[in-house]
Design a protein around this motif. Structure first.
Motif, PDB file in Angstrom:
ATOM      1  N   ASN A  68      33.004  56.992  28.992  1.00  0.00           N
ATOM      2  CA  ASN A  68      33.384  57.816  30.134  1.00  0.00           C
ATOM      3  C   ASN A  68      34.906  57.779  30.227  1.00  0.00           C
ATOM      4  N   SER A  69      35.541  58.883  29.884  1.00  0.00           N
ATOM      5  CA  SER A  69      37.008  58.925  29.864  1.00  0.00           C
ATOM      6  C   SER A  69      37.607  59.166  31.238  1.00  0.00           C
ATOM      7  N   PHE A  70      36.790  59.224  32.277  1.00  0.00           N
ATOM      8  CA  PHE A  70      37.297  59.703  33.562  1.00  0.00           C
ATOM      9  C   PHE A  70      37.163  58.716  34.711  1.00  0.00           C
ATOM     10  N   ASP A  71      36.834  57.467  34.408  1.00  0.00           N
ATOM     11  CA  ASP A  71      36.946  56.433  35.438  1.00  0.00           C
ATOM     12  C   ASP A  71      38.019  55.444  34.975  1.00  0.00           C
ATOM     13  N   GLN A  72      38.388  54.521  35.828  1.00  0.00           N
ATOM     14  CA  GLN A  72      39.439  53.574  35.494  1.00  0.00           C
ATOM     15  C   GLN A  72      39.259  52.278  36.287  1.00  0.00           C
ATOM     16  N   TRP A  73      38.095  51.655  36.077  1.00  0.00           N
ATOM     17  CA  TRP A  73      37.775  50.451  36.834  1.00  0.00           C
ATOM     18  C   TRP A  73      38.715  49.305  36.487  1.00  0.00           C
ATOM     19  N   GLY A  74      39.302  49.344  35.306  1.00  0.00           N
ATOM     20  CA  GLY A  74      40.218  48.283  34.920  1.00  0.00           C
ATOM     21  C   GLY A  74      41.472  48.213  35.777  1.00  0.00           C
ATOM     22  N   VAL A  75      41.772  49.302  36.475  1.00  0.00           N
ATOM     23  CA  VAL A  75      42.949  49.329  37.335  1.00  0.00           C
ATOM     24  C   VAL A  75      42.699  48.563  38.633  1.00  0.00           C
ATOM     25  N   GLU A  76      41.434  48.440  39.012  1.00  0.00           N
ATOM     26  CA  GLU A  76      41.115  47.988  40.366  1.00  0.00           C
ATOM     27  C   GLU A  76      41.222  46.479  40.569  1.00  0.00           C
ATOM     28  N   LEU A  77      40.858  45.665  39.568  1.00  0.00           N
ATOM     29  CA  LEU A  77      40.797  44.225  39.772  1.00  0.00           C
ATOM     30  C   LEU A  77      42.152  43.651  40.197  1.00  0.00           C
ATOM     31  N   GLY A  78      43.211  44.065  39.511  1.00  0.00           N
ATOM     32  CA  GLY A  78      44.532  43.566  39.861  1.00  0.00           C
ATOM     33  C   GLY A  78      44.940  43.938  41.272  1.00  0.00           C
ATOM     34  N   LYS A  79      44.527  45.135  41.716  1.00  0.00           N
ATOM     35  CA  LYS A  79      44.846  45.565  43.083  1.00  0.00           C
ATOM     36  C   LYS A  79      44.170  44.655  44.104  1.00  0.00           C
ATOM     37  N   VAL A  80      42.910  44.358  43.836  1.00  0.00           N
ATOM     38  CA  VAL A  80      42.154  43.499  44.769  1.00  0.00           C
ATOM     39  C   VAL A  80      42.779  42.105  44.827  1.00  0.00           C
ATOM     40  N   LEU A  81      43.080  41.545  43.664  1.00  0.00           N
ATOM     41  CA  LEU A  81      43.647  40.202  43.628  1.00  0.00           C
ATOM     42  C   LEU A  81      45.042  40.162  44.245  1.00  0.00           C
ATOM     43  N   LYS A  99      46.163  41.662  46.845  1.00  0.00           N
ATOM     44  CA  LYS A  99      46.072  41.496  48.296  1.00  0.00           C
ATOM     45  C   LYS A  99      45.836  40.036  48.662  1.00  0.00           C
ATOM     46  N   GLU A 100      44.965  39.384  47.903  1.00  0.00           N
ATOM     47  CA  GLU A 100      44.686  37.968  48.162  1.00  0.00           C
ATOM     48  C   GLU A 100      45.917  37.119  47.874  1.00  0.00           C
ATOM     49  N   VAL A 101      46.601  37.408  46.771  1.00  0.00           N
ATOM     50  CA  VAL A 101      47.778  36.634  46.409  1.00  0.00           C
ATOM     51  C   VAL A 101      48.893  36.834  47.421  1.00  0.00           C
ATOM     52  N   GLU A 102      49.039  38.058  47.914  1.00  0.00           N
ATOM     53  CA  GLU A 102      50.069  38.318  48.924  1.00  0.00           C
ATOM     54  C   GLU A 102      49.830  37.454  50.166  1.00  0.00           C
ATOM     55  N   ALA A 103      48.576  37.362  50.581  1.00  0.00           N
ATOM     56  CA  ALA A 103      48.253  36.526  51.741  1.00  0.00           C
ATOM     57  C   ALA A 103      48.576  35.063  51.450  1.00  0.00           C
ATOM     58  N   ARG A 104      48.309  34.590  50.245  1.00  0.00           N
ATOM     59  CA  ARG A 104      48.603  33.209  49.886  1.00  0.00           C
ATOM     60  C   ARG A 104      50.116  32.961  49.835  1.00  0.00           C
ATOM     61  N   LEU A 105      50.877  33.973  49.409  1.00  0.00           N
ATOM     62  CA  LEU A 105      52.330  33.831  49.407  1.00  0.00           C
ATOM     63  C   LEU A 105      52.861  33.601  50.822  1.00  0.00           C
ATOM     64  N   LEU A 106      52.239  34.285  51.773  1.00  0.00           N
ATOM     65  CA  LEU A 106      52.676  34.146  53.163  1.00  0.00           C
ATOM     66  C   LEU A 106      52.214  32.827  53.780  1.00  0.00           C
ATOM     67  N   SER A 107      50.979  32.423  53.460  1.00  0.00           N
ATOM     68  CA  SER A 107      50.402  31.242  54.114  1.00  0.00           C
ATOM     69  C   SER A 107      50.677  29.935  53.371  1.00  0.00           C
ATOM     70  N   GLY A 108      50.876  30.036  52.071  1.00  0.00           N
ATOM     71  CA  GLY A 108      51.045  28.830  51.274  1.00  0.00           C
ATOM     72  C   GLY A 108      49.748  28.189  50.842  1.00  0.00           C
ATOM     73  N   ASP A 109      48.629  28.788  51.181  1.00  0.00           N
ATOM     74  CA  ASP A 109      47.323  28.247  50.827  1.00  0.00           C
ATOM     75  C   ASP A 109      47.025  28.540  49.356  1.00  0.00           C
ATOM     76  N   VAL A 110      46.939  27.483  48.549  1.00  0.00           N
ATOM     77  CA  VAL A 110      46.646  27.673  47.134  1.00  0.00           C
ATOM     78  C   VAL A 110      45.313  27.041  46.754  1.00  0.00           C
ATOM     79  N   SER A 111      44.504  26.736  47.728  1.00  0.00           N
ATOM     80  CA  SER A 111      43.220  26.102  47.451  1.00  0.00           C
ATOM     81  C   SER A 111      42.296  27.049  46.709  1.00  0.00           C
ATOM     82  N   GLY A 112      41.600  26.507  45.725  1.00  0.00           N
ATOM     83  CA  GLY A 112      40.575  27.276  45.028  1.00  0.00           C
ATOM     84  C   GLY A 112      41.078  28.206  43.956  1.00  0.00           C
ATOM     85  N   VAL A 113      42.391  28.184  43.647  1.00  0.00           N
ATOM     86  CA  VAL A 113      42.887  29.068  42.590  1.00  0.00           C
ATOM     87  C   VAL A 113      43.195  28.253  41.345  1.00  0.00           C
ATOM     88  N   ASP A 114      43.374  28.917  40.226  1.00  0.00           N
ATOM     89  CA  ASP A 114      43.660  28.227  38.973  1.00  0.00           C
ATOM     90  C   ASP A 114      45.030  27.564  39.031  1.00  0.00           C
TER      91      ASP A 114
END
Length: 527
Positions: A485-498, A500-515
């Protein structure tokens, strides 16, 4: 609609056998010596484009097997489904109808090639009416901006297809851009990019175009909000006059303060969207008539692709060649070398077009593919590339097919320049093929390195439209054969989702549960 994946056809095995027998040893120089008519046999015209394929590693027998592959995979039926408005984007259950955006309001019974009227349009007449109503409104707005001498700068804020296409096209059409208007493009969420543009413009003379289908794209909206804040802080008034939105989310645009909006459809993928309202910067730059010519050139290529037999169909021949190189020769990349400075952003545009479309590891049913798909696309305008990466193209260990794009007639009248430019592009294609013998090794060129040569008579709105539509359809062809299927692009989405989570961690300093690496980087960035 029945589709058969390429590796499940008899032609695939026949191609592998042919490659194993002689294909891997094919020499274009020997082929030219044996066939004085090779250039004629392996070149052709299409709307606004002449293509020389004769320096590629292919003969008539291989070309015939590749055409068998196209037929056995059901390429023609898949193409017809595209033009019938069927939901060929199966993971999102959407039609793929960017081609409809450039269809005339009233489809002619015959075009210059006496092709029959597209019967599928009869079922899409309502959509076509809506498209042309929106187009007319957009072009009327573009003309009003062109007539407004107080607006000297247009800043397009978008990303991906909402940036790469319009930016590429406005640069390409530099000779047609209205004097007195300057165009700027902001895509990167890195504030340095927006800040650099804002230094060069004034609130009272700037129009901001916010291009986001959903009006929620994080990078675009971050830049748009910063632009609005700057506008108001520097004495700007009347946001409704100085901001317009290219979006389907009219309520969100209104809440932002924007009253001028132009929408488009969910069957328009981002990388195929500059034919829609996303093309507003180009429409302002070259005017309504020029934009309609741009659409007309693309439509002419659509008709060529839709109606021409596969053997004489240029997008089909290019797409088949891509499969031949990727899956049998094992070439991992293709270099795009436009020999016209105005086409400088074409490589970046084509990177998204091909790699976002066909960079897939599963087929349309979700099954893991046992073969490679999209090559890496890269390039730079000639002659700059000759003094940068062409060393590797000529003498490197990896063979990289090159696609040269040249324009026969220049728009400038500086003596000597264009002949020198054309001499360079022809010579580079020749040198890749013929090579040079040097017993010492350091000056030895193996030669037999493949290239395709695309020639435009002039760089006009129509020829640019045709060139881009040619590339769109060529990507469709290789994707169709690969069964993806040449017309979807799910590979673009994962980084976008992550992100948002990383931005919140940058603000809070919470690094629990990450690599450990992510944790270490976050802590270092916060220190």
């Amino acid at each position: 609609m029945s589709r058969t994946r390429c590796d499940r056809t008899p032609a695939w095995g026949a191609l592998q056998s042919a490659f194993d027998a002689t294909g891997h040893a094919f020499d274009a120089r020997t082929a030219f010596a044996a066939d004085p008519d090779r250039f004629t046999r392996f070149s052709q015209t299409a709307p606004h484009v002449f293509a020389d394929l004769s320096k590629n590693l292919i003969d008539e027998a291989t070309q015939a097997l590749l055409l068998d592959l196209a037929q056995q995979t059901g390429l023609a039926a898949h193409r017809d489904a595209l033009f019938a408005g069927e939901a060929i984007n199966n993971t999102e259950q959407r039609a793929v109808m960017h081609w409809l955006l450039r269809n005339p309001a009233v489809a002619p019974v015959n075009n210059s090639e006496s092709a029959p009227k597209n019967a599928a349009l009869q079922g899409l007449s309502a959509e076509l009416g809506w498209i042309h109503s929106t187009l007319d409104q957009m072009l009327a707005y573009a003309e009003s901006v062109r007539a407004d001498a107080a607006i000297t700068d247009v800043v397009n804020i978008g990303i991906g297809g909402s940036d790469l296409g319009p930016q590429m096209a406005v640069l390409a059409m530099d000779d047609y851009v209205m004097p007195g208007k300057r165009f700027h493009f902001v895509s990167n969420v890195d504030g340095h990019e927006l800040a650099a543009v804002l230094k060069r413009v004034k609130p009272e003379s700037t129009l901001f175009l916010v291009a986001s289908k959903t009006f929620t794209t994080i990078e675009t909206m971050t830049n748009a909000l910063s632009a609005k804040t700057w506008f108001e802080a520097n004495g700007g008034t009347d946001i409704a006059r100085h901001f317009a939105a290219l979006t389907t989310n009219v309520p969100a645009a209104n809440a932002f303060g924007i009253s001028t909006t132009f929408g488009f459809w969910d069957w328009v993928g981002g990388r195929y969207s500059m034919w829609s309202a996303i093309g507003l910067p180009l429409a302002i730059a070259i005017g309504a008539e020029g934009f309609r010519e741009f659409l007309g050139g693309a439509h002419a290529m659509d008709e060529h692709f839709r109606t021409t037999p596969l053997a004489q169909n240029l997008p089909v021949r290019l797409g088949l060649l891509d499969v031949w190189y990727r899956n049998f020769h094992g070439f991992t990349s293709r270099s795009i070398a436009p020999y016209h400075s105005a086409l400088g952003r074409v490589p970046a545009y084509l990177q998204q077009l091909e790699m976002e479309s066909n960079g897939k590891r599963v087929d349309a049913t979700g099954e893991t593919l046992p073969f490679d798909t999209s090559p890496v696309l890269w390039g730079e305008p000639g002659t700059n590339g000759q003094h940068a990466y062409f060393q590797m193209l000529h003498q490197g260990t990896e063979v990289v097919p090159v696609e040269f794009v040249a324009v026969k007639t220049p728009k400038h009248d500086l003596p000597g320049h264009h002949n020198l430019l054309l001499a360079n592009v022809v010579a580079q294609a020749q040198a890749l093929m013929v090579g040079k013998v040097d017993a010492g090794g350091h000056k030895h060129f193996t030669g037999n390195r493949p290239s395709t040569f695309l020639l435009l008579e002039e760089l006009t709105p129509a020829s640019l439209g045709a060139l881009i539509a040619l590339q769109e359809h060529r990507v469709f062809v290789s994707g169709a054969l690969w069964g993806i299927n040449s017309f979807d692009q799910w590979g673009v989405e994962l980084g976008k989702v992550l992100a948002k989570e990383v931005e919140a961690r940058l603000l809070s300093g919470d690094v629990s549960g990450v690599d450990g690496s992510t944790s270490g980087l976050l802590q270092r960035l916060r220190a």
